[in-house]
Design an enzyme around this catalytic site. Structure first.
Site, PDB file in Angstrom:
ATOM      1  N   SER A  11       3.734  17.029 -18.628  1.00 28.58           N
ATOM      2  CA  SER A  11       5.157  16.901 -18.326  1.00 28.58           C
ATOM      3  C   SER A  11       5.518  15.481 -17.896  1.00 28.58           C
ATOM      4  O   SER A  11       6.674  15.094 -17.949  1.00 28.58           O
ATOM      5  CB  SER A  11       5.528  17.862 -17.201  1.00 28.58           C
ATOM      6  OG  SER A  11       4.809  17.528 -16.043  1.00 28.58           O
ATOM      7  N   GLU A 152       5.323  10.965  -9.182  1.00 31.19           N
ATOM      8  CA  GLU A 152       6.069  10.378 -10.301  1.00 31.19           C
ATOM      9  C   GLU A 152       6.943   9.202  -9.840  1.00 31.19           C
ATOM     10  O   GLU A 152       7.230   8.291 -10.612  1.00 31.19           O
ATOM     11  CB  GLU A 152       6.926  11.436 -11.008  1.00 31.19           C
ATOM     12  CG  GLU A 152       6.125  12.482 -11.792  1.00 31.19           C
ATOM     13  CD  GLU A 152       5.622  11.981 -13.163  1.00 31.19           C
ATOM     14  OE1 GLU A 152       6.108  10.962 -13.671  1.00 31.19           O
ATOM     15  OE2 GLU A 152       4.696  12.623 -13.717  1.00 31.19           O
ATOM     16  N   CYS A 184      -2.395  21.120 -10.087  1.00 32.92           N
ATOM     17  CA  CYS A 184      -1.395  20.320 -10.793  1.00 32.92           C
ATOM     18  C   CYS A 184      -2.041  18.960 -11.018  1.00 32.92           C
ATOM     19  O   CYS A 184      -2.663  18.406 -10.113  1.00 32.92           O
ATOM     20  CB  CYS A 184      -0.132  20.194  -9.945  1.00 32.92           C
ATOM     21  SG  CYS A 184       1.075  19.029 -10.629  1.00 32.92           S
TER      22      CYS A 184
END
Lengths: 270, 270
Positions: A11, A152, A184
């Site tokens: 992602s 991120e 994750c």
């Protein structure tokens, strides 16, 4: 034997922790990575949407002539692996089963913690993977959505990160877990802070690194390793958003100086 | 999901060290084992003969409706895996690649020793498996044929065993290896003596135990694990020779009291 690259999808940039491990364990393999930064995070999205986006990334990678596909993203693995895997002709590897297997092997007191995005936790994929093998194992799952944005946004080594880690992991204090799955692929960036907070007696499992061991087994099993040992594996990086922050975080993580991600639009042919 | 048993074949009883590991790591799986004690050892036999014998054992196990086949024998893996695997519809796992991968992961000084039967050493299968991944690794291979008969004759815990181990492993003294692959499924029975002789700084790799980890990966990958968790895996044992010594050694190794091997003739339909 087989000189085609291995494809990795994520992602965002979290999956680069898996790529880093792949470059270390499989130095002769070429790699193509795509991060869907334009649409991250996947964690809060409905499963159907994650499936649609993951299909788009998959189709992009198939066009790169990959020989194996790695879902370097727990949310994509939880929501889309079982749907996409049977429809492809190449081997497909996710991060959840390798992480679950490693945790089962590691735990001594039979209490395993899992941290992941809301999507992965809602899917109960880790809990199922673990308890399908041994229902006597206790699994304590916790969604820690803030961790992805922390990584991120490049703040994973700022003081604010330590504070958020302590806050989010508070529920594990006194829980008695001896093993924690980093469910994750962004979380290994926070590993030192997580280990500090939980103490050295809790063993951290990096699902991404475990997935690379599975890739290694399957490359051998299907006899598709690149056997040209003079070849230093090349990695190509694609992102659906601006390459600038991608390049910066990726260079930091991978210690690759000349990393140049290309921007692509994976929706254009939909 | 899939309640069929996993098949294990071996030239004798050595493969039981692999079965023991499988019973531990995969407690819900049924197992069928066949040991070709009537024709052991395989080590000194020509490759073509090993292939023919291994085909016979394979056909016997296929009739038991197995879902996966494990060559729990290094000689059979070296000589016959590449020939038989592509001809079967079910996954086939050998012991050599898992052992090689584990050794590459374990070595720090990049000097790996291998002990195995003459057949396995002649095939250079371990050396190839290791150096095909990294030609910079040093591999020191040694045939130690006496070890198999030591184990099959039940003398592995007698004083004579310590003497023979010291004699056969003499070439490794001063070699600087930090990792030794036990490249025959009989050798884990001699593990304490081997470790004593080489010292604690040499890490021993049990290829059979590593193969079971690969079985575990592939059961998940092909979605053929037995998901009935109320089921305690059953093991059935067959031998081509008299079951008496088989039962005795097997009971000693596996701590199974009621183990009753059945004698079968795998050549009758040839």
């Amino acid at each position: 034997m087989n000189k085609q690259p291995i494809g990795f999808l994520d992602s965002g940039v979290g999956g680069l922790t898996v790529v880093k491990e792949a470059l270390r364990q499989l130095p002769h393999e070429d790699i193509v990575f795509i991060g869907d930064q334009a649409r991250l995070p996947y964690g809060p999205r409905p499963a159907q949407q994650v499936q649609a986006f993951t299909w788009q990334l998959t189709r992009f990678l198939l066009k790169q002539n990959i020989k194996m596909l790695v879902f370097a993203c727990n949310t994509a693995t939880a929501d889309a692996l079982e749907i996409i895997k049977p429809q492809l002709q190449i081997p497909v590897v996710g991060v959840i089963l390798p992480g679950a297997r490693a945790a089962i092997k590691a735990t001594k007191n039979r209490r395993i913690g899992v941290i992941a995005t809301e999507g992965t936790i809602k899917s109960a994929a880790y809990q199922q993977a673990i308890q399908r093998r041994d229902p006597q194992l206790q699994v304590l799952s916790l969604a820690v959505p803030k961790f992805v944005t922390l990584v991120e946004s490049g703040q994973y080594n700022r003081p604010i990160a330590r504070k958020i880690v302590a806050e989010m992991l508070q529920p594990f204090v006194g829980s008695g877990i001896d093993t924690l799955i980093l469910g994750c692929t962004h979380y290994p960036l926070l590993r030192p802070l997580i280990q500090d907070f939980l103490g050295p007696e809790v063993q951290l499992i990096d699902s991404g690194a475990e997935a690379v061991s599975e890739v290694s087994v399957l490359l051998d099993y299907f006899e598709i390793t690149n056997q040209n040992l003079a070849h230093h594996g090349q990695a190509h990086f694609y992102t659906t958003a601006s390459p600038k922050m991608f390049d910066q975080i990726a260079s930091d993580w991978l210690d690759l100086r000349d990393l140049k991600a290309q921007q692509v639009n994976v929706t254009q042919e939909e």
